[in-house]
Motif scaffolding. Sequence first.
Motif, mmCIF file in Angstrom:
data_model
loop_
_atom_site.group_PDB
_atom_site.id
_atom_site.type_symbol
_atom_site.label_atom_id
_atom_site.label_comp_id
_atom_site.label_asym_id
_atom_site.label_seq_id
_atom_site.Cartn_x
_atom_site.Cartn_y
_atom_site.Cartn_z
ATOM 1 N N LEU B 61 59.820 36.859 -78.104
ATOM 2 C CA LEU B 61 58.525 36.194 -78.276
ATOM 3 C C LEU B 61 58.629 34.708 -77.964
ATOM 4 O O LEU B 61 57.731 34.124 -77.358
ATOM 5 C CB LEU B 61 58.008 36.408 -79.706
ATOM 6 C CG LEU B 61 57.614 37.860 -80.036
ATOM 7 C CD1 LEU B 61 57.400 38.022 -81.543
ATOM 8 C CD2 LEU B 61 56.371 38.281 -79.265
ATOM 9 N N LEU B 64 58.573 34.451 -74.159
ATOM 10 C CA LEU B 64 57.694 35.472 -73.589
ATOM 11 C C LEU B 64 57.298 35.169 -72.147
ATOM 12 O O LEU B 64 57.236 36.068 -71.307
ATOM 13 C CB LEU B 64 56.443 35.629 -74.474
ATOM 14 C CG LEU B 64 55.638 36.906 -74.279
ATOM 15 C CD1 LEU B 64 56.480 38.142 -74.505
ATOM 16 C CD2 LEU B 64 54.448 36.927 -75.236
ATOM 17 N N GLU B 242 53.479 41.936 -76.120
ATOM 18 C CA GLU B 242 54.556 41.768 -77.090
ATOM 19 C C GLU B 242 55.581 42.892 -77.035
ATOM 20 O O GLU B 242 56.562 42.873 -77.762
ATOM 21 C CB GLU B 242 53.968 41.656 -78.508
ATOM 22 C CG GLU B 242 53.699 42.969 -79.222
ATOM 23 C CD GLU B 242 52.485 43.747 -78.722
ATOM 24 O OE1 GLU B 242 51.916 43.373 -77.679
ATOM 25 O OE2 GLU B 242 52.131 44.758 -79.366
ATOM 26 N N ARG B 298 46.780 38.510 -78.620
ATOM 27 C CA ARG B 298 48.208 38.379 -78.912
ATOM 28 C C ARG B 298 48.718 36.954 -78.666
ATOM 29 O O ARG B 298 49.543 36.442 -79.422
ATOM 30 C CB ARG B 298 48.996 39.384 -78.077
ATOM 31 C CG ARG B 298 48.817 40.821 -78.569
ATOM 32 C CD ARG B 298 49.242 41.841 -77.520
ATOM 33 N NE ARG B 298 49.258 43.199 -78.033
ATOM 34 C CZ ARG B 298 48.175 43.979 -78.159
ATOM 35 N NH1 ARG B 298 46.990 43.517 -77.816
ATOM 36 N NH2 ARG B 298 48.277 45.205 -78.635
ATOM 37 N N LEU B 302 50.687 34.410 -81.165
ATOM 38 C CA LEU B 302 51.972 33.823 -80.789
ATOM 39 C C LEU B 302 52.040 32.362 -81.217
ATOM 40 O O LEU B 302 53.101 31.846 -81.553
ATOM 41 C CB LEU B 302 52.128 33.942 -79.260
ATOM 42 C CG LEU B 302 53.467 33.558 -78.659
ATOM 43 C CD1 LEU B 302 54.552 34.525 -79.095
ATOM 44 C CD2 LEU B 302 53.368 33.536 -77.134
ATOM 45 N N LEU B 310 53.794 40.136 -84.207
ATOM 46 C CA LEU B 310 54.035 40.604 -82.840
ATOM 47 C C LEU B 310 55.398 41.277 -82.690
ATOM 48 O O LEU B 310 55.706 41.833 -81.650
ATOM 49 C CB LEU B 310 53.901 39.441 -81.847
ATOM 50 C CG LEU B 310 52.509 38.809 -81.730
ATOM 51 C CD1 LEU B 310 52.558 37.571 -80.837
ATOM 52 C CD2 LEU B 310 51.500 39.817 -81.178
#
Lengths: 218, 474, 258
Positions: B61, B64, B242, B298, B302, B310
């Motif tokens: 994450l 990402l 995710e 999402r 984050l 996530l």
Amino acid sequence: MSTARSTVMARIREALGRTQPPSLAEARADLARRVPDAIPRPIWDEPQVERFVARLEASAATWARVNGRADIPGAVGDYLQDAAEELIGIAAHPLLTELAWPPAWSISHDMENAASWHTAIAVARAGIAETGSLVMGSGPASPTTLNFLPDRHIVVIAADEIVDYMEEIWERFRADGSMPRTINVITGPSRTADVEQTLQLGAHGPRSLHVLIVNSAS
Amino acid sequence: MAVRQADFRARAQAALQDDNLRDALDKAKGGFVDKRASAILDLPGFETLRERGRQIKDHTLAHLDTYLETFEQNVERNGGQVHYAADAEAAREAVLAICRDASARQVIKAKTMAGEEVGLNEALEHEFETVESDLGEYIIQLAEEPPSHIIAPAVHKTRAEITALFDRHHHQREGGPLRETPDLVDEARGVLRQKFLGADIGISGANFLIAETGSIALVTNEGNADLSTSLPRVHIAIAGIEKLVPGLEEASSMLRLLARSATGQQITAYTTFITGARREADPDGPEEFHLVLLDNGRSRMLGDEFREMLRCIRCGACMNHCPVYSAIGGHAYGWVYPGPMGAVLTPMFQGLDKSRDLPNACTLNGRCQSVCPVKIRLPMLIRRLRDHEFEQRLTPTGTRWALQAWAWLARRPRLYQLATRSAGTVLRTLGKGRARRVPLAGAWTAARDLPLPSAGGTFQQRWRAARTSRGEQA
Amino acid sequence: MGEAATNAPRVGLFVTCLVDFFRPEVGFATVNLLESAGCHVDVPEAQTCCGQPAYNSGDLDDTRAIARQVIETFSAYDYVVVPSGSCAGQLHKYPELFAEDDDWHRRARDLVGRTWELLSFLTDVLAIDPPETPARGCFTYHDSCSGLRQLGIHGQPRQLLAGSPDIELREMDDSTVCCGFGGTFCVKYPEISERMVDEKIRNITATGADTLLGGDLGCLMNIAGRLQRQGKPVAVRHAAEVLAGQLDTPPIGARETD
């Protein structure tokens, strides 16, 4: 599409508070710092192949050992019993196509007919002792739908192709230079528990899975 | 799918009175909990593995953007196409456009929670014959219901109900004989096999997206996802952003967590890694592979305090271990994600004002967190949502007023003690002898007696009295 | 009650609002156990509530105000002991309330370092010999969620109860599953709570135990109230009452005969 991409990427970078992503090498270095080398995995005492067959049985698969590849048709005949009554599909794998199959059997290598096959025979790229799984890599010698369409699935695996853990198969595919379109890691026949949480074999894929382990000496 | 926020309480109430549901939930609960517990015994390092899972997801994450770019390049290198979707509508449109381009008529679907999240079925059904192939999803599609559990969507359906559905849809009859599980499974197998063979498009979700290779990992036990993604000429996968993991080894670790946490298996019957479209020499497989990458809120998570949500790998362990879920089932939660994970995700994706009850219908007992394979602090996140409700003045006025009055008193110890002393006396008088019905505590006394305060006053009162007399003697 | 020696640990008892109001006997049992273990016990008068109702309803300003009051009130003790895992757990959450206030954050952490749930304090800190009490009968134990998952309380009460030769402890199924109390949950969602407590009662009665014990009055009142409504003859007590041999008061929720 490209606008959607830039919108999502911009949101992600804003959330992460930066304008440029770190390089992949930087990312991998961070991962190496966070995640220890020792992977928590099941361990066992028995020899690898014993673990493999114990897990096969636990997954409701059956198995037999054969001494050499020449013994494969005989072992298939033993398992099927009425082989001559069936439509048998065989993957176009050199290990199988070169064998002397009984002339009385209805054998096909043509995937066009795959939906009508009762039984299919394929060759696994590897076996995983941890879980009793068979690793099938798609390609001309191993069509992926053949693993799912027939009622009965027979898979041939060389004993020396069994590895301990899934991680080891990744090394093999990396050595190939690319991934096949589909890697099926198969552990037992198809099953469902969607009706009252009762386990029932043969949901959409094979109702049974039989594994022929070919001894390494051959 | 639109959130059916209207009335959590009414749905919960209906669920509590549904005896079939109760039987089904009882059966499912024990099964999932016991199977998970024994699957964990097989892996003594399971706690270390949970920590590893947490680290892998947190790391991914935090990187990402890097991994998404790598993933995308690798999908394209293998003949696949990546479509980003900023929201649910964009995801539906992307899928519909691919289907139209392929001049499709029939669509076969494997279970996808991301698909449920964006309401894919409703969108597809207008234009294409769309069939769910996971047996549980197929059953609820016939029943025209949403899933009630993320890995066992028809967990609330009894065999008799399934028999009736199959009678109606497969045989155009009512009141056929009750059928055994093997017969029902076989019947569905026969019907769905033809759908697999006739479909132009196969749609699946993805359990993991592997940046290193551009692969998706899919786990099933039925093999339906495999038929859905290999027989039709076009394969569309839809997944939240995710779902990424850095590489194949990380996927292997996550798979060990997922199977044990979800169904108590060491591995599912079919764990499949799909990389792009069919290769030139391949005898089968789809000519096109499309991946729809879904944001839909999402990226906002984050960047805020809910990022750890996530990490979720959609295993369902939190709901299997949730006593509230066990009491009311999944439909009461009103949207596609039920149980503790849903109590966080539904407000995140649909808005807190549309799901006000969800964070409150939780005792914060923490059992969900103790089984979460990626150690999401679900009770903390659920409680944080209550902070937001309070800040946004979504907390009902009565509750708010009562709380603040209580807190006002609690900050004034002398007054507080005076108040508790007199309240004790009042309560004892009101409830003297039989504490069955005490006014002002209706919600408590509807089902329980209210234990009365002991005779003789509050602890503080009695303690002071005892100390005073002791002090005088000394 | 004997006076503790001058070097005895000074314990501030955080009695909790439920014990103060509904069940003072638990407070006296707690004092009794602590003094027998050689502690000097004080009950600061300025205490009220730990702030949990406000905290779990998202009212953080009031929670902070109450937390500051608790921190001040208990600043002078070697230990703060609470006969409730839930309230002790709440005190343990204070530091996160003051993430942006260094001074109060430090003071909150200091409080956490000194704060213990009673049964855990007796075993993990004082390491007392399990008391031999006159209690007799067949008991079962409900593990309250906050104590269990936040503070790791599971073996301690069982270890302490093992000192009484006439107590037979029979474990119920799912002793670690929530009873449906959940603070304000039980009045906000009474029907769901009722189903959960019924499930708990099914497990309790299946053991055949005559007494249910636990370490949190909230859960015990919930279970006792429901048992009473169903007319089930299971007595409910806080573990401290049994460990202190204080069995003369009627069990929680028992109807008084007058």
